[in-house]
Enzyme design. Sequence first.
Site, PDB file in Angstrom:
ATOM      1  N   PRO A 119       0.776  -1.244   0.000  1.00  0.00           N
ATOM      2  CA  PRO A 119       0.000   0.000   0.000  1.00  0.00           C
ATOM      3  C   PRO A 119       0.809   1.297   0.000  1.00  0.00           C
ATOM      4  CG  PRO A 119       0.035  -0.919   2.194  1.00  0.00           C
ATOM      5  CD  PRO A 119       0.758  -1.896   1.314  1.00  0.00           C
ATOM      6  N   CYS A 120       1.485   1.564  -1.105  1.00  0.00           N
ATOM      7  CA  CYS A 120       2.238   2.814  -1.209  1.00  0.00           C
ATOM      8  C   CYS A 120       1.306   4.032  -1.209  1.00  0.00           C
ATOM      9  CB  CYS A 120       3.153   2.805  -2.420  1.00  0.00           C
ATOM     10  SG  CYS A 120       2.323   2.581  -3.985  1.00  0.00           S
ATOM     11  N   HIS A 121       0.013   3.806  -1.463  1.00  0.00           N
ATOM     12  CA  HIS A 121      -0.951   4.914  -1.427  1.00  0.00           C
ATOM     13  C   HIS A 121      -1.118   5.463  -0.004  1.00  0.00           C
ATOM     14  CE1 HIS A 121      -3.399   1.286  -0.691  1.00  0.00           C
ATOM     15  NE2 HIS A 121      -4.163   2.075   0.055  1.00  0.00           N
TER      16      HIS A 121
END
Length: 156
Positions: A119-121
């Site tokens: 989850p780089c978001h």
Amino acid sequence: METVYIKTPLGIATITGDENGISVISVSDGGIVSADIPTILQEAVTQLNDYFEGKRTDFDFKLNPKGTEFQQKVWKALVEIPYGKTRTYLEQSKILGDVKAIRAVASANGKNPLWIIVPCHRVIGTDGSLTGYAGGLWRKKWLLEHENPSTQQSLF
């Protein structure tokens, strides 16, 4: 290596993998949805669909992303960010043991091959801004709102 294309609220997701795990999940604005889902990719498709339906907050299918040792370390730290929470790039750099590596951490985030799953978001700017998302900032905003929806307060 098998590939499937599925429709999501954010575009067409491409899922690629084999018996060693899923190596790539990406999203694009267009494309043709697959008629059939290869057996080896079925669990990833099911879990991703469950995520978008609000039925899942984490993923447990086998992953096999390709990247440098440093990228792998950064991606592992990303997976540890809890659903519905965010961290700054500076916080991520501190967790990885080097506050001066902030740009390298941001670069590794940008090379993340596993959209949503890693989850780089959930990584934001120090000032709280939505910065640096390869899938487009509108998708980052959508994902963060999906994971942490604001509830309407009762007026009475």
